[in-house]
Motif scaffolding. Structure first.
Motif, PDB file in Angstrom:
ATOM      1  N   GLY A  10      37.116  27.527  40.406  1.00  0.00           N
ATOM      2  CA  GLY A  10      36.265  28.456  41.124  1.00  0.00           C
ATOM      3  C   GLY A  10      36.564  29.914  40.878  1.00  0.00           C
ATOM      4  N   LYS A  11      37.453  30.213  39.946  1.00  0.00           N
ATOM      5  CA  LYS A  11      37.782  31.624  39.696  1.00  0.00           C
ATOM      6  C   LYS A  11      37.801  31.923  38.206  1.00  0.00           C
ATOM      7  N   ALA A  12      37.793  33.207  37.899  1.00  0.00           N
ATOM      8  CA  ALA A  12      37.824  33.638  36.496  1.00  0.00           C
ATOM      9  C   ALA A  12      39.117  33.168  35.842  1.00  0.00           C
ATOM     10  N   ALA A  13      39.026  32.799  34.592  1.00  0.00           N
ATOM     11  CA  ALA A  13      40.157  32.216  33.887  1.00  0.00           C
ATOM     12  C   ALA A  13      41.107  33.239  33.272  1.00  0.00           C
ATOM     13  N   ARG A  14      40.786  34.514  33.368  1.00  0.00           N
ATOM     14  CA  ARG A  14      41.606  35.495  32.663  1.00  0.00           C
ATOM     15  C   ARG A  14      42.957  35.704  33.353  1.00  0.00           C
ATOM     16  N   VAL A  15      43.981  35.703  32.544  1.00  0.00           N
ATOM     17  CA  VAL A  15      45.329  35.984  33.004  1.00  0.00           C
ATOM     18  C   VAL A  15      45.852  37.123  32.133  1.00  0.00           C
ATOM     19  N   ILE A  16      46.309  38.170  32.772  1.00  0.00           N
ATOM     20  CA  ILE A  16      46.809  39.331  32.036  1.00  0.00           C
ATOM     21  C   ILE A  16      48.310  39.149  31.800  1.00  0.00           C
ATOM     22  N   SER A  17      48.713  39.324  30.558  1.00  0.00           N
ATOM     23  CA  SER A  17      50.134  39.191  30.225  1.00  0.00           C
ATOM     24  C   SER A  17      50.563  40.315  29.291  1.00  0.00           C
ATOM     25  N   VAL A  18      51.873  40.527  29.253  1.00  0.00           N
ATOM     26  CA  VAL A  18      52.465  41.556  28.397  1.00  0.00           C
ATOM     27  C   VAL A  18      53.720  40.994  27.742  1.00  0.00           C
ATOM     28  N   ALA A  19      54.162  41.675  26.701  1.00  0.00           N
ATOM     29  CA  ALA A  19      55.426  41.332  26.054  1.00  0.00           C
ATOM     30  C   ALA A  19      56.571  41.955  26.842  1.00  0.00           C
ATOM     31  N   GLN A  20      57.745  41.406  26.688  1.00  0.00           N
ATOM     32  CA  GLN A  20      58.906  41.839  27.470  1.00  0.00           C
ATOM     33  C   GLN A  20      59.328  43.287  27.221  1.00  0.00           C
ATOM     34  N   GLU A  21      58.975  43.844  26.078  1.00  0.00           N
ATOM     35  CA  GLU A  21      59.377  45.223  25.772  1.00  0.00           C
ATOM     36  C   GLU A  21      58.351  46.262  26.238  1.00  0.00           C
ATOM     37  N   THR A  22      57.247  45.816  26.818  1.00  0.00           N
ATOM     38  CA  THR A  22      56.205  46.733  27.298  1.00  0.00           C
ATOM     39  C   THR A  22      56.766  47.669  28.364  1.00  0.00           C
ATOM     40  N   PRO A  23      56.526  48.983  28.238  1.00  0.00           N
ATOM     41  CA  PRO A  23      57.004  49.911  29.276  1.00  0.00           C
ATOM     42  C   PRO A  23      56.342  49.625  30.624  1.00  0.00           C
ATOM     43  N   VAL A  24      57.094  49.784  31.686  1.00  0.00           N
ATOM     44  CA  VAL A  24      56.593  49.535  33.033  1.00  0.00           C
ATOM     45  C   VAL A  24      55.341  50.367  33.315  1.00  0.00           C
ATOM     46  N   LEU A  25      55.281  51.586  32.830  1.00  0.00           N
ATOM     47  CA  LEU A  25      54.114  52.435  33.048  1.00  0.00           C
ATOM     48  C   LEU A  25      52.840  51.768  32.527  1.00  0.00           C
ATOM     49  N   GLU A  26      52.924  51.149  31.356  1.00  0.00           N
ATOM     50  CA  GLU A  26      51.764  50.445  30.789  1.00  0.00           C
ATOM     51  C   GLU A  26      51.406  49.228  31.643  1.00  0.00           C
ATOM     52  N   VAL A  27      52.387  48.545  32.179  1.00  0.00           N
ATOM     53  CA  VAL A  27      52.144  47.388  33.045  1.00  0.00           C
ATOM     54  C   VAL A  27      51.392  47.827  34.301  1.00  0.00           C
ATOM     55  N   ILE A  28      51.815  48.933  34.893  1.00  0.00           N
ATOM     56  CA  ILE A  28      51.152  49.452  36.095  1.00  0.00           C
ATOM     57  C   ILE A  28      49.723  49.879  35.766  1.00  0.00           C
ATOM     58  N   ARG A  29      49.525  50.485  34.598  1.00  0.00           N
ATOM     59  CA  ARG A  29      48.170  50.856  34.174  1.00  0.00           C
ATOM     60  C   ARG A  29      47.268  49.626  34.062  1.00  0.00           C
ATOM     61  N   LEU A  30      47.808  48.555  33.485  1.00  0.00           N
ATOM     62  CA  LEU A  30      47.035  47.319  33.355  1.00  0.00           C
ATOM     63  C   LEU A  30      46.662  46.753  34.729  1.00  0.00           C
ATOM     64  N   MET A  31      47.608  46.764  35.640  1.00  0.00           N
ATOM     65  CA  MET A  31      47.332  46.264  36.990  1.00  0.00           C
ATOM     66  C   MET A  31      46.218  47.076  37.637  1.00  0.00           C
ATOM     67  N   ALA A  32      46.292  48.393  37.514  1.00  0.00           N
ATOM     68  CA  ALA A  32      45.271  49.263  38.104  1.00  0.00           C
ATOM     69  C   ALA A  32      43.915  49.037  37.438  1.00  0.00           C
ATOM     70  N   GLU A  33      43.910  48.955  36.129  1.00  0.00           N
ATOM     71  CA  GLU A  33      42.669  48.774  35.366  1.00  0.00           C
ATOM     72  C   GLU A  33      41.953  47.478  35.729  1.00  0.00           C
ATOM     73  N   HIS A  34      42.724  46.417  35.962  1.00  0.00           N
ATOM     74  CA  HIS A  34      42.142  45.102  36.240  1.00  0.00           C
ATOM     75  C   HIS A  34      42.096  44.770  37.732  1.00  0.00           C
ATOM     76  N   GLY A  35      42.615  45.666  38.577  1.00  0.00           N
ATOM     77  CA  GLY A  35      42.597  45.433  40.014  1.00  0.00           C
ATOM     78  C   GLY A  35      43.423  44.229  40.429  1.00  0.00           C
ATOM     79  N   ILE A  36      44.609  44.093  39.825  1.00  0.00           N
ATOM     80  CA  ILE A  36      45.476  42.949  40.098  1.00  0.00           C
ATOM     81  C   ILE A  36      46.852  43.430  40.550  1.00  0.00           C
ATOM     82  N   GLY A  37      47.628  42.530  41.105  1.00  0.00           N
ATOM     83  CA  GLY A  37      48.938  42.893  41.626  1.00  0.00           C
ATOM     84  C   GLY A  37      50.105  42.353  40.834  1.00  0.00           C
ATOM     85  N   SER A  38      49.816  41.662  39.724  1.00  0.00           N
ATOM     86  CA  SER A  38      50.904  41.135  38.905  1.00  0.00           C
ATOM     87  C   SER A  38      50.430  40.882  37.483  1.00  0.00           C
TER      88      SER A  38
END
Length: 142
Positions: A10-38
């Protein structure tokens, strides 16, 4: 009983993931862009951690670390608590309540097939209770 598989249908199948070396700032940007908390932290196809807004607040901001210079692997939660598609939704509610977490990756044969949140679980509980109330009202009206 409803399964995680039914909840995922019943929900969208997209899961956002990153590589372990991704800077935290980019991770936070992704969360904001996609409206997600993890986001999930992956090494190739292998799930190695989960990074949440809570991790950011507690492990970056409160410790005075640089969001740009800190890799997500330094602040992610690991090992990851996960569930399988066949698990019961009530069991998932118990996990998030007892472990005080908000996101559960769904793994099948070691591969990520989805992600459910406490919001997804609460939506299911509300719908289930609504159906029970309707059935009881029909029974009483008989």
């Amino acid at each position: 009983m409803h399964s995680v598989r039914q909840l995922l249908e019943g929900k969208a199948a997209r899961v956002i993931s990153v590589a372990q070396e991704t800077p935290v700032l980019e991770v936070i940007r992704l969360m904001a862009e996609h409206g997600i908390g993890s986001v999930l932290v992956m090494r190739g196809d292998q799930l190695i951690g989960i990074a949440t807004e809570r991790d950011y607040a507690r492990k970056v901001i409160l410790k005075g670390r640089s969001s740009q210079d800190t890799p997500v692997s330094d602040v992610m939660s690991s090992p990851v608590i996960s569930v399988s598609p066949g698990d019961d939704v009530r069991h998932c509610m118990q996990i998030v309540t007892e472990r005080r977490i908000r996101h559960l990756p769904v793994l099948e044969d070691g591969a990520v097939v989805g992600l459910i949140s406490i919001g997804d679980l609460l939506k299911w509980v509300i719908e289930e209770q609504k159906q029970e109330i309707e059935q009881l009202q029909q029974y009483i009206a008989g």
